[in-house]
Design an enzyme around this catalytic site. Structure first.
Site, PDB file in Angstrom:
ATOM      1  N   HIS A 180       6.527  -1.515  -0.974  1.00 50.50           N
ATOM      2  CA  HIS A 180       6.577  -2.975  -0.888  1.00 50.50           C
ATOM      3  C   HIS A 180       6.276  -3.358   0.553  1.00 50.50           C
ATOM      4  CE1 HIS A 180       7.853  -7.074  -2.009  1.00 50.50           C
ATOM      5  NE2 HIS A 180       8.204  -7.145  -0.729  1.00 50.50           N
ATOM      6  N   CYS A 181       5.226  -4.128   0.761  1.00 52.79           N
ATOM      7  CA  CYS A 181       4.802  -4.515   2.114  1.00 52.79           C
ATOM      8  C   CYS A 181       5.348  -5.899   2.434  1.00 52.79           C
ATOM      9  CB  CYS A 181       3.279  -4.503   2.213  1.00 52.79           C
ATOM     10  SG  CYS A 181       2.668  -4.946   3.851  1.00 52.79           S
ATOM     11  N   VAL A 182       6.231  -5.976   3.417  1.00 55.20           N
ATOM     12  CA  VAL A 182       6.822  -7.261   3.779  1.00 55.20           C
ATOM     13  C   VAL A 182       5.811  -8.173   4.462  1.00 55.20           C
ATOM     14  CG1 VAL A 182       9.166  -6.345   3.970  1.00 55.20           C
ATOM     15  CG2 VAL A 182       7.674  -6.322   5.985  1.00 55.20           C
TER      16      VAL A 182
END
Length: 342
Positions: A180-182
């Site tokens: 999951h890329c913030v």
């Protein structure tokens, strides 16, 4: 020690914690994560309880739920760099007759990067639903080590297809889950991995191009001024030839914002360049970040518990089919059939 001093110490600790959590994302039991937890326990004796609760809620909001904070920070940093580049570096380089195409290259890369950013953040990463579950289960075989058949996701109440993972940020299972890329506020999965690669490489190219042009401008200033052939008087009143350290100090005093920006984009280029190399390695070997971390934990556990009679299966990546086919799988993932609703 007064409250203000305690608050400043605690604020520094929180900022350090945020940086470490960014590095430790995906590694729940890493050494850095354990160190952060230990430090938190020590500081809990001197920091007011209410302040601790506010900090915990804030960190949970940032790192365990979907948030636009890092997207806003991402845009703000880009705006700051390009603002400084436009109003100072571009103008000075134009006066020094730098090639126009070279000066416009960062803007072309910015346009491409923003396009990839929008595609990556808004595209479906590969959300597993009841309508496409049967099709996704057939795409990848279970390796029997990292991915076991018959494992049910307690949240989605569905059997996990091989190479999938439930994202706690988004609250859904994702096909060929990477991470999951913030920074794009979205999961990276089978269907947007190609956009993430293009986004990452264009971002690296942007930082490198701005760094090269800015460094070339400062070098040109030094050469035109013949500063390297000059001398200066030190604190003891002695005449000394110009050295690199003195030159950097002089440039920083003359162009403080430009030199600060150059240092930032050089650091950014190095960090992003290393991350690009890591992602290329994963792409060439047909691995995801999630699988790479799980494989490392499995090998570590395997070697620690290995006994003469131990017959645990040795992990082997069964998904790699050669560099070309691995890259093709990222940029042209296998199609997924949706089951028609009756």
């Amino acid at each position: 020690m007064d409250f203000l001093t305690l608050f400043l110490i605690y604020l520094c600790f929180v900022l350090t914690t945020i940086a470490l959590l960014c590095i430790c994302s995906g590694r729940k039991e890493s050494f850095l994560a354990r160190s952060v937890n230990s430090a938190s326990q020590v500081l809990s004796f001197v920091i007011p309880t209410q302040l601790q609760r506010v900090t915990q809620r804030t960190l949970h909001r940032f790192f365990h739920t979907r948030s636009c904070l890092f997207v806003v920070l991402h845009i703000a940093l880009q705006a700051a760099v390009y603002g400084e580049y436009t109003w100072e570096v571009f103008v000075y380089c134009w006066e020094l007759q730098f090639p126009l195409l070279l000066l416009l290259l960062p803007y072309l890369l910015l346009a491409g990067n923003m396009g990839c950013f929008l595609l990556c953040s808004r595209a479906n990463p590969g959300v597993i639903t009841k309508s496409n579950h049967a099709s996704l289960v057939k795409i990848y075989a279970y390796d029997g080590v990292l991915f076991q058949k018959g494992i049910i996701c307690p949240t989605c109440n569905m059997e996990k297809p091989a190479r999938s993972k439930h994202c706690s940020f988004c609250g859904m299972c994702v096909h060929r889950f990477d991470h999951h890329c913030v920074w794009v506020n979205n999961c990276i999965g089978a269907f947007n991995a190609k956009y993430f690669f293009l986004y990452l490489f264009s971002l690296t190219a942007m930082a490198a191009t701005v760094a090269i042009i800015t460094a070339a401008f400062l070098i040109q200033v030094v050469l035109l001024s013949n500063m390297m052939r000059g001398s200066y008087i030190d604190d003891q009143g002695q005449e000394r030839a110009v050295e690199i350290l003195f030159l950097i100090q002089h440039l920083f005093l003359t162009f403080p914002r430009i030199v600060f920006m150059l240092g930032f984009v050089i650091l950014l280029t190095l960090v992003l360049g290393a991350y690009c190399c890591f992602n290329l390695y994963l792409a060439f070997t047909n691995q995801t970040s999630n699988e790479w971390h799980k494989a490392r934990r499995y090998r570590s556990s395997y070697h620690l518990t290995l006994q003469p009679h131990d017959r645990r299966a040795v992990y082997k990546n069964i998904y790699s089919e050669g560099v070309w086919m691995n890259l093709k799988e990222i940029f042209k993932p296998p199609p997924v059939l949706e089951r028609k609703k009756k």
